[in-house]
Scaffold this active site. Structure first.
Site, short mmCIF file in Angstrom:
data_model
loop_
_atom_site.label_atom_id
_atom_site.label_comp_id
_atom_site.label_asym_id
_atom_site.label_seq_id
_atom_site.Cartn_x
_atom_site.Cartn_y
_atom_site.Cartn_z
N ASP A 67 0.82 -1.21 0.00
CA ASP A 67 0.00 0.00 0.00
C ASP A 67 0.85 1.26 0.00
O ASP A 67 2.06 1.21 0.23
CB ASP A 67 -0.96 -0.01 1.20
CG ASP A 67 -0.31 -0.51 2.49
OD1 ASP A 67 0.92 -0.42 2.59
OD2 ASP A 67 -1.03 -0.97 3.37
N ASN A 136 -7.37 -3.54 14.06
CA ASN A 136 -8.78 -3.79 13.68
C ASN A 136 -8.91 -4.95 12.68
O ASN A 136 -9.96 -5.12 12.07
CB ASN A 136 -9.41 -2.51 13.10
CG ASN A 136 -8.74 -2.06 11.81
OD1 ASN A 136 -7.81 -2.70 11.33
ND2 ASN A 136 -9.22 -0.97 11.24
N HIS A 138 -7.18 -5.31 9.84
CA HIS A 138 -6.92 -5.03 8.43
C HIS A 138 -5.62 -5.68 7.94
O HIS A 138 -4.69 -5.90 8.73
CB HIS A 138 -6.97 -3.53 8.10
CG HIS A 138 -5.83 -2.70 8.59
ND1 HIS A 138 -5.95 -1.36 8.89
CD2 HIS A 138 -4.52 -2.99 8.82
CE1 HIS A 138 -4.78 -0.87 9.26
NE2 HIS A 138 -3.90 -1.85 9.24
N GLU A 143 -9.60 -2.18 5.11
CA GLU A 143 -10.26 -1.95 6.40
C GLU A 143 -11.47 -2.89 6.55
O GLU A 143 -11.94 -3.47 5.56
CB GLU A 143 -10.71 -0.49 6.47
CG GLU A 143 -9.58 0.53 6.38
CD GLU A 143 -8.73 0.62 7.65
OE1 GLU A 143 -8.56 -0.40 8.35
OE2 GLU A 143 -8.22 1.72 7.92
C1 GLP Z 1 -0.52 -0.46 8.50
C2 GLP Z 1 -0.08 -0.84 7.08
C3 GLP Z 1 0.03 -2.34 6.92
C4 GLP Z 1 0.57 -2.92 8.21
C5 GLP Z 1 -0.48 -2.78 9.29
C6 GLP Z 1 0.04 -3.05 10.67
O1 GLP Z 1 -1.38 0.61 8.59
N1 GLP Z 1 -0.87 -0.30 6.04
O2 GLP Z 1 0.82 -2.65 5.80
O3 GLP Z 1 0.88 -4.26 8.05
O4 GLP Z 1 -1.13 -1.52 9.20
O5 GLP Z 1 0.86 -2.00 11.10
P1 GLP Z 1 1.88 -2.13 12.30
O6 GLP Z 1 2.80 -3.23 11.95
O7 GLP Z 1 2.58 -0.79 12.38
O8 GLP Z 1 1.07 -2.42 13.51
#
Ligand code: GLP
Length: 259
Positions: A67, A136, A138, A143
């Site tokens: 992303d 959440n 995702h 989302e």
């Molecule tokens: C983010 C990214 C994802 C990531 C996820 C978890 O917002 N878009 O690619 O894997 O959410 O993030 P984190 O590892 O900082 O908890």
């Protein structure tokens, strides 16, 4: 689904780095899907160490990131391009021409997303997709209530995600609320998937993903339908799993069986 629970984030990240290393060793011209965020940071550090100390080479690897934010200027310090360059690509021998991120700047977004999908297809598809999971549920920026068959597209981020990622932005910096993300269908097309979950704040989404019903309310739960998933967790992220002891036991049996 193989669930690997390790005592702490360091061991979980070492496992993840070794897992990725084995894929690179086994397949020439590996196509690797990559994530950003905090869950993958230690894994990237381990990969950099492996490159420096035992010559792990990324010369023939092609990467596709999950992303990217919309609305940040190219090179912005909070862009995922900047993150990837600074946390991984600048420290290994990958050819940056072979690193793709769904960057769309003031253009036809639908076309930009369709081009990203075509690019993935033209390389033969993703061999191994690395994922984190949001609090959440995702994956990428898909989302809750994202279509389970979605493809790369523009998504509006939830307030919760914006709040969770605010820690990366300075007070006076614009934090985008929309992003381009690979779809859930795009992620599911990967041949293999490695998801890394670290920390107590992930324990609920991890439990929903592994043990909950498959539901777009927890987008990660769709991985139950994938034939080749490994989930590596530290013990905190695993702490809400009902079958915690069973996963420890099956992994022990698996390792014994595999010699
Ligand atoms: C983010 C990214 C994802 C990531 C996820 C978890 O917002 N878009 O690619 O894997 O959410 O993030 P984190 O590892 O900082 O908890």
């Amino acid at each position: 689904m193989r669930v690997v629970i390790l005592p702490n984030e360091k061991e979980a990240s070492s496992f993840a780095a070794e897992f990725i290393e084995n894929f690179i060793a086994q397949k020439e011209n590996l196509v690797l899907g990559l994530a950003t965020g905090s869950s993958v940071l230690l894994t990237y550090e381990e990969l950099i160490k492996k490159h420096a100390s035992n010559g792990l080479s990324f010369k023939k690897v092609t990467t596709f990131n999950l992303d990217e934010y919309i609305g940040l200027k190219p090179g912005h310090s909070q862009s995922y391009r900047h993150y990837m360059n600074h946390k991984l690509f600048n420290h290994i021998d990958i050819d940056k021409k072979n690193t793709y991120i769904p960057e769309c700047f003031n253009e036809d977004y639908e076309l930009c997303c369709a081009n990203y999908e075509s690019k993935i297809k033209s390389t033969g598809g993703i061999d191994l997709q690395v994922l984190g999971i949001g609090a959440n549920g995702h994956i990428g920026f898909n989302e809750p209530t994202s279509s389970l068959r979605s493809r790369t597209r523009v998504k509006t981020l939830t307030e919760n995600t914006i709040k969770n990622n605010a820690r990366f932005f300075n007070d006076n910096e614009l934090q985008p609320s929309i992003a381009v993300t690979m779809g859930i269908g795009t992620i599911m097309d990967a041949e293999s998937i490695l998801l890394i979950g670290l920390g107590k704040h992930k324990s609920k989404s991890v439990a929903d993903l592994i043990e909950g019903p498959i539901s777009s309310f927890c987008p990660g739960s769709v991985l139950q339908n994938h034939q080749n998933v490994v989930i590596v967790l530290d013990s905190l992220a695993a702490s809400d799993l009902k079958l915690y002891d069973y996963y420890i036991h099956t992994e022990k049996m698996y390792l014994e069986f595999m010699g």
